[in-house]
Write a protein that holds these residues in place. Structure first.
Motif, PDB file in Angstrom:
ATOM      1  N   LEU A  65      36.315  27.179  -3.105  1.00 40.23           N
ATOM      2  CA  LEU A  65      35.856  26.335  -4.203  1.00 40.23           C
ATOM      3  C   LEU A  65      36.909  26.332  -5.302  1.00 40.23           C
ATOM      4  CD1 LEU A  65      32.125  27.490  -4.564  1.00 40.23           C
ATOM      5  CD2 LEU A  65      33.117  25.863  -2.960  1.00 40.23           C
ATOM      6  N   LEU A  66      36.952  25.247  -6.038  1.00 41.20           N
ATOM      7  CA  LEU A  66      37.909  25.115  -7.135  1.00 41.20           C
ATOM      8  C   LEU A  66      37.143  24.910  -8.427  1.00 41.20           C
ATOM      9  CD1 LEU A  66      40.894  24.802  -8.018  1.00 41.20           C
ATOM     10  CD2 LEU A  66      40.659  22.352  -7.592  1.00 41.20           C
ATOM     11  N   VAL A 117      35.631  31.892  -1.504  1.00 36.63           N
ATOM     12  CA  VAL A 117      36.700  32.230  -2.438  1.00 36.63           C
ATOM     13  C   VAL A 117      36.731  31.153  -3.513  1.00 36.63           C
ATOM     14  CG1 VAL A 117      39.189  32.518  -2.762  1.00 36.63           C
ATOM     15  CG2 VAL A 117      38.086  33.437  -0.707  1.00 36.63           C
ATOM     16  N   VAL A 118      36.609  31.562  -4.770  1.00 35.74           N
ATOM     17  CA  VAL A 118      36.635  30.625  -5.896  1.00 35.74           C
ATOM     18  C   VAL A 118      37.972  30.777  -6.613  1.00 35.74           C
ATOM     19  CG1 VAL A 118      35.508  29.867  -8.018  1.00 35.74           C
ATOM     20  CG2 VAL A 118      34.129  30.819  -6.139  1.00 35.74           C
ATOM     21  N   LEU A 119      38.673  29.664  -6.766  1.00 33.06           N
ATOM     22  CA  LEU A 119      39.981  29.658  -7.417  1.00 33.06           C
ATOM     23  C   LEU A 119      39.854  28.986  -8.780  1.00 33.06           C
ATOM     24  CD1 LEU A 119      42.174  28.548  -4.355  1.00 33.06           C
ATOM     25  CD2 LEU A 119      41.566  30.873  -5.074  1.00 33.06           C
ATOM     26  N   GLY A 120      40.155  29.737  -9.841  1.00 28.95           N
ATOM     27  CA  GLY A 120      40.118  29.177 -11.185  1.00 28.95           C
ATOM     28  C   GLY A 120      38.810  29.482 -11.875  1.00 28.95           C
ATOM     29  N   PRO A 121      38.743  29.082 -13.136  1.00 31.74           N
ATOM     30  CA  PRO A 121      39.708  28.282 -13.893  1.00 31.74           C
ATOM     31  C   PRO A 121      40.909  29.109 -14.354  1.00 31.74           C
ATOM     32  CG  PRO A 121      37.828  28.859 -15.260  1.00 31.74           C
ATOM     33  CD  PRO A 121      37.505  29.340 -13.879  1.00 31.74           C
ATOM     34  N   GLY A 122      41.956  28.380 -14.729  1.00 33.62           N
ATOM     35  CA  GLY A 122      43.145  29.024 -15.272  1.00 33.62           C
ATOM     36  C   GLY A 122      44.222  29.325 -14.275  1.00 33.62           C
ATOM     37  N   VAL A 123      44.041  28.953 -12.999  1.00 30.90           N
ATOM     38  CA  VAL A 123      45.093  29.173 -11.999  1.00 30.90           C
ATOM     39  C   VAL A 123      45.877  27.872 -11.821  1.00 30.90           C
ATOM     40  CG1 VAL A 123      43.742  30.935 -10.818  1.00 30.90           C
ATOM     41  CG2 VAL A 123      43.618  28.560 -10.050  1.00 30.90           C
ATOM     42  N   PRO A 124      47.132  27.946 -11.373  1.00 30.88           N
ATOM     43  CA  PRO A 124      47.914  26.725 -11.150  1.00 30.88           C
ATOM     44  C   PRO A 124      47.272  25.861 -10.072  1.00 30.88           C
ATOM     45  CG  PRO A 124      49.310  28.693 -11.138  1.00 30.88           C
ATOM     46  CD  PRO A 124      47.902  29.175 -11.102  1.00 30.88           C
ATOM     47  N   LEU A 125      47.042  24.597 -10.376  1.00 29.04           N
ATOM     48  CA  LEU A 125      46.340  23.722  -9.438  1.00 29.04           C
ATOM     49  C   LEU A 125      47.145  23.497  -8.159  1.00 29.04           C
ATOM     50  CD1 LEU A 125      44.749  21.064 -11.821  1.00 29.04           C
ATOM     51  CD2 LEU A 125      43.655  22.998 -10.673  1.00 29.04           C
ATOM     52  N   ASP A 126      48.450  23.354  -8.286  1.00 33.38           N
ATOM     53  CA  ASP A 126      49.275  23.157  -7.084  1.00 33.38           C
ATOM     54  C   ASP A 126      49.144  24.346  -6.139  1.00 33.38           C
ATOM     55  OD1 ASP A 126      50.096  20.748  -8.035  1.00 33.38           O
ATOM     56  OD2 ASP A 126      52.068  21.433  -8.733  1.00 33.38           O
ATOM     57  N   VAL A 130      34.192  21.239  -5.961  1.00 39.00           N
ATOM     58  CA  VAL A 130      34.886  21.408  -7.236  1.00 39.00           C
ATOM     59  C   VAL A 130      33.827  21.511  -8.334  1.00 39.00           C
ATOM     60  CG1 VAL A 130      36.536  20.436  -8.875  1.00 39.00           C
ATOM     61  CG2 VAL A 130      36.878  20.083  -6.415  1.00 39.00           C
ATOM     62  N   VAL A 131      33.886  22.565  -9.121  1.00 42.53           N
ATOM     63  CA  VAL A 131      32.914  22.761 -10.198  1.00 42.53           C
ATOM     64  C   VAL A 131      33.630  22.767 -11.539  1.00 42.53           C
ATOM     65  CG1 VAL A 131      31.334  24.062  -8.714  1.00 42.53           C
ATOM     66  CG2 VAL A 131      33.056  25.294 -10.046  1.00 42.53           C
ATOM     67  N   SER A 132      32.896  22.428 -12.569  1.00 38.03           N
ATOM     68  CA  SER A 132      33.452  22.445 -13.919  1.00 38.03           C
ATOM     69  C   SER A 132      33.643  23.878 -14.387  1.00 38.03           C
ATOM     70  CB  SER A 132      32.500  21.712 -14.869  1.00 38.03           C
ATOM     71  OG  SER A 132      32.852  21.959 -16.216  1.00 38.03           O
TER      72      SER A 132
END
Length: 399
Positions: free
Chosen positions: A84-85, A56-65, A105-107
């Motif tokens: 992954l973030l 599951v990949v979260l982001g970019p653009g999602v709230p980090l908290d 964590v990926v860019s």
């Protein structure tokens, strides 16, 4: 079936992720184009018809908290799903992500080729966790518990335990925890150069026993990507820790981690015996001295009569020295079992121990002692076990 789920409002990142997966990795990408994160993993599974994805990949653009909170829930309840973030990460965010159980964590601007490598590595890790970890009778996950034992001190038991943990951390990052059960005079903290805020004393409280997330908050994160649960600062606190609490603690950790490495106190105290009952593997350590070897033989005899010997047993001859007056064969004849790995005396290991930086924390060195420690670690990994079987097969064929 979609093995990859992306939650992000970024259409550009979604396109690059599809490019990373299509034609290169089995399974497709299910994209949820929103910045709103679900509260529970089951909401994601429902989108896939109840199936669990590999990544599951979260982001970019999602709230980090919210992303870190969701990653923590996955890490505790569904550790076989890699999270992954995708975010611009500084040192603080990287540390928070590691604590939350984020695998990588990926860019946000990562190229498809680089993203493909990260996704492939995550898939391999999740497949390894799903195939190598036997479920417990109640359906929960159960990791491998590796106890390191010796009837006497001064044989390098803690050095071996910390190197095993760090070495396994390279195979299963963020899925290894080392527990210091030398409750009065444990040295895991100094062996890993840690100043822990919490110790075993906190981890056996009722709050930690009833909530795995509370327990994980008491673990100390090490730069090598492993967790540590260190011995109490005050030896008096050891009197308040009972064998039953130790057993429950190890079972809890085995339900959350692929590997639990337990560094025990010398001898056969109650907490050591309790740990033995939970171990899948027992690593016995001895030096090349007659009292130590005889003590090990007596210890194994007693444990055999008590029925407390783990099914998988490994004998490590530490600080081996051909000038000590004993040979490996002498040790084997006295103990009654073969020596699995012989670690020669080494200034490199002594220096690394005094610095609090295990030898295996760095890339493997060419010296024999470091290679021998790597062989010990290999006994607990699928790839290492396969190499060991091939070596044994070649020996049989040659002989």
């Amino acid at each position: 079936m979609s093995r990859f789920v992306l939650i992000s409002p970024s259409a550009d990142f979604a396109e690059r992720m599809r490019a990373a997966v299509d034609g290169a990795l089995p399974g497709g990408v299910y994209t949820v184009a929103t910045e709103e994160l679900p509260e529970q993993p089951e909401q994601i599974f429902a989108l896939l018809g109840g199936m669990r994805p590999a990544v599951v990949v979260l982001g970019p653009g999602v709230p980090l908290d919210g992303a870190l909170r969701l990653a923590t829930v996955f890490d505790v309840r569904f550790p076989d799903v890699a999270v992954l973030l995708a975010a611009d990460a500084d040192a603080d965010l990287m540390l928070q992500a590691m604590r939350a159980g984020v695998r990588d964590v990926v860019s946000p601007g990562v190229e498809p080729q680089q993203l493909r490598v990260v996704l492939q590595r995550s898939v391999q890790l999740t497949e390894g966790r799903r195939s190598d970890t036997e479920p417990a009778e109640d359906g929960t996950r159960r990791g491998r518990v590796i106890g390191v034992f010796s009837p006497k001190g001064g044989v390098g038991k803690t050095t071996l335990a910390t190197n095993i943990a760090v070495g396994l951390g390279k195979t299963a990052p963020m899925n290894v925890v080392i527990v210091d059960l030398d409750l009065q005079f444990g040295d895991v903290a100094s062996g890993l150069d840690l100043d822990p805020e919490h110790t075993v004393t906190d981890a056996v409280t009722r709050a930690a026993a009833q909530d795995s997330m509370v327990l994980k908050a008491f673990l100390t994160l090490h730069p090598a990507g492993i967790y540590a649960l260190c011995a109490p600062r005050d030896p008096i606190e050891a009197d308040g820790i009972e064998a039953e609490q130790v057993s429950r603690l190890i079972r809890q950790l085995a339900d959350q981690f692929d590997y639990v490495v337990v560094d025990t106190a010398p001898g056969l105290g109650e907490c050591t015996l309790a740990a033995l009952e939970e171990c899948t593997d027992g690593v016995w350590v001895t030096g090349m001295d007659v009292p130590g070897v005889r003590g090990l033989r007596s210890s194994l005899d007693v444990l055999g009569r008590l029925g407390l010997l783990p099914e998988a047993r490994h004998l490590v001859l530490n600080m081996a020295d051909p000038k000590a007056g004993l040979s490996v064969r002498d040790v084997e004849a006295t103990v009654g079992v073969p020596v699995d790995v012989s670690v020669p005396r080494s200034h490199t290991i002594s220096y690394s121990t005094n610095r609090g930086v295990p030898v295996l924390q760095s890339p493997r060195r060419g010296d024999k002692a470091s290679s021998a420690l790597g062989e010990v670690v290999d006994r607990f990994t699928p790839e290492g076990a396969a190499r060991l079987r091939r070596r044994l097969h070649r020996r049989v064929v040659v002989s």
